[in-house]
Design an enzyme around this catalytic site. Structure first.
Site, PDB file in Angstrom:
ATOM      1  CD  GLU A 147      33.270  -7.396 -19.563  1.00  0.00           C
ATOM      2  OE1 GLU A 147      32.585  -7.616 -20.593  1.00  0.00           O
ATOM      3  OE2 GLU A 147      32.935  -7.785 -18.426  1.00  0.00           O
ATOM      4  CD  GLU A 188      28.592  -6.411 -18.798  1.00  0.00           C
ATOM      5  OE1 GLU A 188      29.357  -6.120 -19.730  1.00  0.00           O
ATOM      6  OE2 GLU A 188      27.679  -7.266 -18.896  1.00  0.00           O
TER       7      GLU A 188
END
Length: 451
Positions: free
Chosen positions: A342, A222
């Site tokens: 995710e 991320e």
């Protein structure tokens, strides 16, 4: 002679047309047949070979490979101690039992408790041996791994730890985002990449860069670079690091680890972001993935974090449109697979119930299937996150323990079966579009995953 695969397929097709009661006899029969398909799929593999990419499709041994995956980030840390190492084996066995084929986990722990990297290029051999165990155990269960190499966030050290190391070495650093731009910090990261990729597993004697169990390398979990909303700083880092990874290991796939936010290079797309802040974090979905050497796109899905923590009817349409626009861009602009690495729902969300989580999971799975039906770019999805029994103390709210949520387990298993059948049918027929004409489309692309 009867084709054993086709016998299984038609048996499952018949079962799928019958109504099932969760926890009832039909579920038991259905799960047993699923397991048979998974085992048959493994028996068909003549070789445990590298995952490759051809255009917008993943391949194994030249045949399509669609992924039903999961996240379990803590595997290396628990594998260090013999008293908790069994949990690693447990989660792989349980994942395998519902047909999950790839796990995403951390290949980093920087300067923290049970650190892999205690300081730049200084490694704890016992922790590295724990990562060896994770890779070896995954291979035993025929589960592949996406290994992430650093964190954007402070958990497990992340870019902040690299900045702290730089400050301790006398560097004049003012922001955690200096991780992306300062040459010394970039050299620290490269040294870590080199150490992990060249690691020779003490249990298998196979170098990580030669290990087919590893599905792909992920540059960073991320990434965000809020100090530079233009995205130039992060883009330069991505391009440099992809090339570096490929220079050491040209065999494995590489992905970035992005959440999927649109940035200044595609202002017509920012309307699809979950909020206005998302276009100011220095990431740029299309531009970032156009960096030379990136093999597939990554996207995360967290409506409860990005839109509102309370369960809302608006979340489901957002999830579907968020996925569809990224699949479209992967096809039209990137020419590569996109994987939703995710997604999940927290039990801590106000108004949470397991039925809603099942609806979210079903939405993600169905959207992936809609793409596969058209030969699209959706390569699969990864639930955040799968836990075995007895690990509740680490639950961030998103953990799914299969034994505690049979309805969720059935949905996961059903998706695994569909993707396994799709991969098997295509490998048998050896034609990319054969699935479009096949009589089993009713089963493969039925709208309701939970029925």
């Amino acid at each position: 002679m009867e084709n054993p695969l086709m016998v299984f397929i038609f048996t499952i097709l018949i079962a799928s047309l019958s109504s099932r009661v969760v926890g009832g006899q039909n579920d038991f029969i259905y799960s047993s047949m699923n397991q048979g398909i998974y085992e048959l799929g493994e028996m068909e593999d003549d070789q445990w070979s590298m995952v490759e990419k051809n255009g917008n499709q993943f391949l194994v041994n030249g045949h399509p490979f669609y992924v039903n995956g999961f996240n379990t980030y803590w595997l290396m840390v628990l594998a260090v101690d013999q008293s908790t190492r069994g949990k690693v084996s447990d989660v792989f066995r349980q994942a395998s039992s519902v047909g999950l084929s790839v796990c995403r986990t951390w290949a980093f722990n920087d300067g923290q408790w049970r650190a892999l990297q205690k300081s730049p290029s200084d490694y704890d051999e016992e922790v590295f041996k724990a990562l060896d165990f994770v890779v070896s155990e995954a291979r035993k269960q025929k589960i592949r791994l996406i290994l992430s190499l650093v964190n954007n966030w402070e958990a497990f050290g992340g870019k902040a730890q690299y900045v702290n190391w730089g400050k301790a070495a006398g560097l004049n650093l003012t922001s955690d985002d200096d991780f992306f731009s300062h040459p010394t910090l970039r050299s620290y990261y490269k040294a870590h990449v080199k150490a992990v990729l060249n690691r020779v597993n003490t249990l298998t004697n196979i170098a990580y860069k030669d290990e087919p169990t590893i599905f792909a390398w992920e540059l960073i979990n991320e990434p965000r670079c809020v100090s530079d909303p233009s995205g130039n700083k992060l883009q330069a880092w991505i391009q440099e690091m992809v090339v570096y990874v490929k220079s050491i290991d040209p065999k494995h796939l590489v992905e970035i680890g992005l959440e999927g936010f649109y940035g200044p290079s595609t202002l017509d797309r920012v309307q699809f972001n979950p909020n206005t802040y998302a276009q100011q974090v220095g990431t740029d979905f299309i531009r970032n993935h156009q960096a030379l050497g990136v093999d597939f796109a990554s996207v995360h899905i967290y409506a409860d974090s990005w839109i509102s923590p309370s369960i809302s009817d608006s979340h489901i349409p957002f999830i579907k449109s968020w996925m569809q626009v990224h699949i479209e861009d992967a096809e039209k602009h990137l020419g590569m697979p996109v994987v939703f690495t995710e997604f999940g729902v927290s039990r801590k969300d106000p108004g949470f119930n397991s039925s809603y989580r099942d609806a979210v999971i079903s939405t993600v799975y169905e959207t992936v299937l809609e793409s596969t039906k058209k030969g699209g770019s959706a390569g699969g999805s990864f639930l955040w996150q799968l836990f075995p029994d007895g690990t509740d103390y680490m639950d961030d709210g998103y953990a799914v323990v299969l034994s505690k949520f049979p309805s969720t387990s059935n949905i996961i298993s059903h998706q695994s079966t569909r993707l396994m059948l799709l991969n098997s049918l295509c490998s048998r027929n050896c034609r990319w579009r054969c699935r479009k004409k096949h009589a089993l489309n009713t089963f493969l692309y039925h709208d309701d995953l939970s029925s």
